[in-house]
Scaffold this motif. Structure first.
Motif, PDB file in Angstrom:
ATOM      1  N   SER A 106       0.818  -1.208   0.000  1.00  0.00           N
ATOM      2  CA  SER A 106       0.000   0.000   0.000  1.00  0.00           C
ATOM      3  C   SER A 106       0.855   1.261   0.000  1.00  0.00           C
ATOM      4  O   SER A 106       0.410   2.325  -0.454  1.00  0.00           O
ATOM      5  N   SER A 107       2.105   1.151   0.477  1.00  0.00           N
ATOM      6  CA  SER A 107       2.994   2.312   0.497  1.00  0.00           C
ATOM      7  C   SER A 107       3.340   2.804  -0.902  1.00  0.00           C
ATOM      8  O   SER A 107       3.794   3.939  -1.070  1.00  0.00           O
ATOM      9  N   LEU A 108       3.125   1.959  -1.912  1.00  0.00           N
ATOM     10  CA  LEU A 108       3.440   2.329  -3.293  1.00  0.00           C
ATOM     11  C   LEU A 108       2.222   2.833  -4.060  1.00  0.00           C
ATOM     12  O   LEU A 108       2.308   3.048  -5.272  1.00  0.00           O
ATOM     13  N   ASP A 109       1.106   3.043  -3.368  1.00  0.00           N
ATOM     14  CA  ASP A 109      -0.089   3.562  -4.056  1.00  0.00           C
ATOM     15  C   ASP A 109       0.195   4.894  -4.730  1.00  0.00           C
ATOM     16  O   ASP A 109      -0.219   5.135  -5.862  1.00  0.00           O
ATOM     17  N   ILE A 110       0.934   5.774  -4.063  1.00  0.00           N
ATOM     18  CA  ILE A 110       1.242   7.078  -4.634  1.00  0.00           C
ATOM     19  C   ILE A 110       2.144   6.939  -5.855  1.00  0.00           C
ATOM     20  O   ILE A 110       2.043   7.717  -6.811  1.00  0.00           O
ATOM     21  N   VAL A 111       3.001   5.923  -5.860  1.00  0.00           N
ATOM     22  CA  VAL A 111       3.868   5.676  -7.011  1.00  0.00           C
ATOM     23  C   VAL A 111       3.030   5.264  -8.218  1.00  0.00           C
ATOM     24  O   VAL A 111       3.225   5.759  -9.335  1.00  0.00           O
ATOM     25  N   ARG A 112       2.081   4.370  -7.990  1.00  0.00           N
ATOM     26  CA  ARG A 112       1.229   3.927  -9.086  1.00  0.00           C
ATOM     27  C   ARG A 112       0.364   5.074  -9.618  1.00  0.00           C
ATOM     28  O   ARG A 112       0.152   5.191 -10.833  1.00  0.00           O
ATOM     29  N   GLN A 113      -0.126   5.922  -8.725  1.00  0.00           N
ATOM     30  CA  GLN A 113      -0.911   7.073  -9.169  1.00  0.00           C
ATOM     31  C   GLN A 113      -0.062   8.017 -10.010  1.00  0.00           C
ATOM     32  O   GLN A 113      -0.535   8.574 -11.012  1.00  0.00           O
ATOM     33  N   GLN A 114       1.212   8.216  -9.597  1.00  0.00           N
ATOM     34  CA  GLN A 114       2.092   9.105 -10.353  1.00  0.00           C
ATOM     35  C   GLN A 114       2.397   8.536 -11.735  1.00  0.00           C
ATOM     36  O   GLN A 114       2.428   9.272 -12.723  1.00  0.00           O
ATOM     37  N   ILE A 115       2.600   7.220 -11.821  1.00  0.00           N
ATOM     38  CA  ILE A 115       2.871   6.586 -13.111  1.00  0.00           C
ATOM     39  C   ILE A 115       1.681   6.734 -14.050  1.00  0.00           C
ATOM     40  O   ILE A 115       1.846   6.983 -15.257  1.00  0.00           O
ATOM     41  N   LEU A 116       0.476   6.623 -13.515  1.00  0.00           N
ATOM     42  CA  LEU A 116      -0.726   6.729 -14.339  1.00  0.00           C
ATOM     43  C   LEU A 116      -1.067   8.169 -14.696  1.00  0.00           C
ATOM     44  O   LEU A 116      -1.889   8.408 -15.586  1.00  0.00           O
ATOM     45  N   ASN A 117      -0.459   9.132 -14.004  1.00  0.00           N
ATOM     46  CA  ASN A 117      -0.715  10.565 -14.266  1.00  0.00           C
ATOM     47  C   ASN A 117       0.616  11.296 -14.438  1.00  0.00           C
ATOM     48  O   ASN A 117       0.997  12.117 -13.590  1.00  0.00           O
ATOM     49  N   PRO A 118       1.337  11.027 -15.518  1.00  0.00           N
ATOM     50  CA  PRO A 118       2.679  11.607 -15.675  1.00  0.00           C
ATOM     51  C   PRO A 118       2.708  13.113 -15.835  1.00  0.00           C
ATOM     52  O   PRO A 118       3.743  13.739 -15.596  1.00  0.00           O
ATOM     53  N   ASP A 119       1.595  13.706 -16.239  1.00  0.00           N
ATOM     54  CA  ASP A 119       1.580  15.156 -16.460  1.00  0.00           C
ATOM     55  C   ASP A 119       1.240  15.950 -15.202  1.00  0.00           C
ATOM     56  O   ASP A 119       1.247  17.180 -15.219  1.00  0.00           O
ATOM     57  N   THR A 120       0.923  15.246 -14.113  1.00  0.00           N
ATOM     58  CA  THR A 120       0.567  15.903 -12.858  1.00  0.00           C
ATOM     59  C   THR A 120       1.563  15.513 -11.780  1.00  0.00           C
ATOM     60  O   THR A 120       1.857  14.332 -11.604  1.00  0.00           O
ATOM     61  N   GLU A 121       2.092  16.488 -11.073  1.00  0.00           N
ATOM     62  CA  GLU A 121       3.066  16.206 -10.020  1.00  0.00           C
ATOM     63  C   GLU A 121       2.336  15.804  -8.748  1.00  0.00           C
ATOM     64  O   GLU A 121       1.785  16.640  -8.032  1.00  0.00           O
ATOM     65  N   LEU A 122       2.320  14.506  -8.481  1.00  0.00           N
ATOM     66  CA  LEU A 122       1.666  13.970  -7.292  1.00  0.00           C
ATOM     67  C   LEU A 122       2.677  13.641  -6.199  1.00  0.00           C
ATOM     68  O   LEU A 122       2.377  13.789  -5.020  1.00  0.00           O
ATOM     69  N   MET A 123       3.853  13.184  -6.592  1.00  0.00           N
ATOM     70  CA  MET A 123       4.934  12.922  -5.635  1.00  0.00           C
ATOM     71  C   MET A 123       5.752  14.205  -5.536  1.00  0.00           C
ATOM     72  O   MET A 123       6.655  14.441  -6.325  1.00  0.00           O
ATOM     73  N   TYR A 124       5.427  15.026  -4.564  1.00  0.00           N
ATOM     74  CA  TYR A 124       5.985  16.371  -4.469  1.00  0.00           C
ATOM     75  C   TYR A 124       7.429  16.371  -3.976  1.00  0.00           C
ATOM     76  O   TYR A 124       8.140  17.347  -4.116  1.00  0.00           O
ATOM     77  N   TRP A 125       7.874  15.266  -3.368  1.00  0.00           N
ATOM     78  CA  TRP A 125       9.240  15.211  -2.864  1.00  0.00           C
ATOM     79  C   TRP A 125      10.183  14.722  -3.961  1.00  0.00           C
ATOM     80  O   TRP A 125       9.759  14.142  -4.956  1.00  0.00           O
ATOM     81  N   ASN A 126      11.457  14.960  -3.772  1.00  0.00           N
ATOM     82  CA  ASN A 126      12.445  14.649  -4.804  1.00  0.00           C
ATOM     83  C   ASN A 126      12.792  13.163  -4.775  1.00  0.00           C
ATOM     84  O   ASN A 126      13.648  12.726  -4.022  1.00  0.00           O
ATOM     85  N   TYR A 127      12.115  12.403  -5.612  1.00  0.00           N
ATOM     86  CA  TYR A 127      12.366  10.960  -5.679  1.00  0.00           C
ATOM     87  C   TYR A 127      13.423  10.593  -6.718  1.00  0.00           C
ATOM     88  O   TYR A 127      13.793   9.432  -6.848  1.00  0.00           O
ATOM     89  N   LEU A 128      13.913  11.578  -7.458  1.00  0.00           N
ATOM     90  CA  LEU A 128      14.908  11.329  -8.502  1.00  0.00           C
ATOM     91  C   LEU A 128      16.161  12.130  -8.197  1.00  0.00           C
ATOM     92  O   LEU A 128      16.114  13.352  -8.111  1.00  0.00           O
ATOM     93  N   ILE A 129      17.280  11.420  -8.043  1.00  0.00           N
ATOM     94  CA  ILE A 129      18.554  12.057  -7.717  1.00  0.00           C
ATOM     95  C   ILE A 129      19.552  11.781  -8.832  1.00  0.00           C
ATOM     96  O   ILE A 129      19.769  10.627  -9.205  1.00  0.00           O
ATOM     97  N   GLU A 130      20.145  12.830  -9.364  1.00  0.00           N
ATOM     98  CA  GLU A 130      21.153  12.671 -10.415  1.00  0.00           C
ATOM     99  C   GLU A 130      22.508  12.405  -9.777  1.00  0.00           C
ATOM    100  O   GLU A 130      22.909  13.092  -8.847  1.00  0.00           O
ATOM    101  N   VAL A 131      23.192  11.401 -10.286  1.00  0.00           N
ATOM    102  CA  VAL A 131      24.536  11.085  -9.800  1.00  0.00           C
ATOM    103  C   VAL A 131      25.548  11.648 -10.792  1.00  0.00           C
ATOM    104  O   VAL A 131      25.256  11.771 -11.981  1.00  0.00           O
ATOM    105  N   PRO A 132      26.740  12.018 -10.326  1.00  0.00           N
ATOM    106  CA  PRO A 132      27.710  12.695 -11.201  1.00  0.00           C
ATOM    107  C   PRO A 132      28.105  11.873 -12.416  1.00  0.00           C
ATOM    108  O   PRO A 132      28.280  12.400 -13.501  1.00  0.00           O
ATOM    109  N   THR A 133      28.283  10.583 -12.246  1.00  0.00           N
ATOM    110  CA  THR A 133      28.707   9.737 -13.356  1.00  0.00           C
ATOM    111  C   THR A 133      27.909   8.453 -13.323  1.00  0.00           C
ATOM    112  O   THR A 133      27.232   8.133 -12.349  1.00  0.00           O
ATOM    113  N   ARG A 134      28.017   7.705 -14.398  1.00  0.00           N
ATOM    114  CA  ARG A 134      27.354   6.406 -14.441  1.00  0.00           C
ATOM    115  C   ARG A 134      28.150   5.423 -13.597  1.00  0.00           C
ATOM    116  O   ARG A 134      29.153   4.878 -14.030  1.00  0.00           O
TER     117      ARG A 134
END
Length: 236
Positions: free
Chosen positions: A109-137
């Motif tokens: 159930s903790s991933l419900d917000i993830v599934r909602q965000q995937i189904l609504n890519p044009d709307t920012e539902l996960m307001y926190w920074n879930y994507l972090i860029e790393v300097p190199t691969r």
């Protein structure tokens, strides 16, 4: 997401596939569609595309007097919607955890917000920074792992040069913290371990790290088979 990776992998300004480009040439009131490329000598080349251009404008441009002024415009749609690009990484990471850990991961159930965000890519539902860029691969191939923020642990996935952070059964997202208080661990699924999780687990699987639940399939109610517990110890 794949278009974005292609542009970064090729170290080029444009897609290698001309159909993915949005390039136009305008001269003397005529418009021609085409594609841009970099020649061997470094010059910028525009190649007209008869099939994607108005036939009247195309013939007039090539058979009439040469224009004194030409303007060329192009666009990169992949960079125009940052939120959709972020959701692309989120979707790939969600599928990667499912591939490695099976239904026990997605039935939370903790991933419900993830599934909602995937189904609504044009709307920012996960307001926190879930994507972090790393300097190199840091990792050649996409993989899953865990990340510690001070004393809290979260599931992660490493894809290309980005790190995706998922909610845990304990917390919806990490609290802000300094990089010095963050560390990550890549999880390796050997053949012996993979058979327990990759869609063949005989019961719900619970993953625990330092006493904290990382995966807990709470959407499986009244399971007839007791949960299988796995522990990740010796965090370095």
């Amino acid at each position: 997401m794949s278009d974005w990776i292609e542009l970064n992998e090729g170290n080029g300004l444009f897609h290698s596939d001309p159909k993915k480009q949005r390039a136009q040439l305008k001269a003397d009131g005529r418009t021609l569609n085409g594609s841009l490329s970099i020649a061997d000598d470094g010059a910028l080349e525009f190649t007209t595309d008869r099939r994607r251009s108005n036939p009247v404008d195309f013939e007039a441009h090539w058979n009439g007097p040469k224009p004194a002024k030409i303007s060329i415009t192009t666009g990169l749609p992949v960079f125009s919607n940052e939120n959709s690009l972020k959701v692309g990484f989120l979707t790939a990471a969600y599928g990667l955890w499912f591939k490695n850990f099976g239904y026990s991961f997605v039935l939370q159930s903790s991933l419900d917000i993830v599934r909602q965000q995937i189904l609504n890519p044009d709307t920012e539902l996960m307001y926190w920074n879930y994507l972090i860029e790393v300097p190199t691969r840091e990792i050649a191939n996409p993989c899953i792992g865990l990340m510690r923020f001070r004393t809290d642990y979260f599931p992660i996935a490493l894809i290309y040069d980005h790190l995706v952070v998922f909610p845990s059964p304990k917390l919806p997202h990490p609290s802000s913290t300094s990089p010095m208080q963050m560390s990550k661990k890549v999880m390796s699924f050997s053949d012996q371990i993979a058979s327990r999780y990759q869609h063949r687990c005989v019961g719900p699987a619970v993953l625990i790290c330092d006493g904290q639940e990382i995966v807990n399939p709470d959407l499986i109610q009244n399971a007839t088979i007791p949960p299988q517990y796995s522990w990740v110890d010796r965090w370095d």
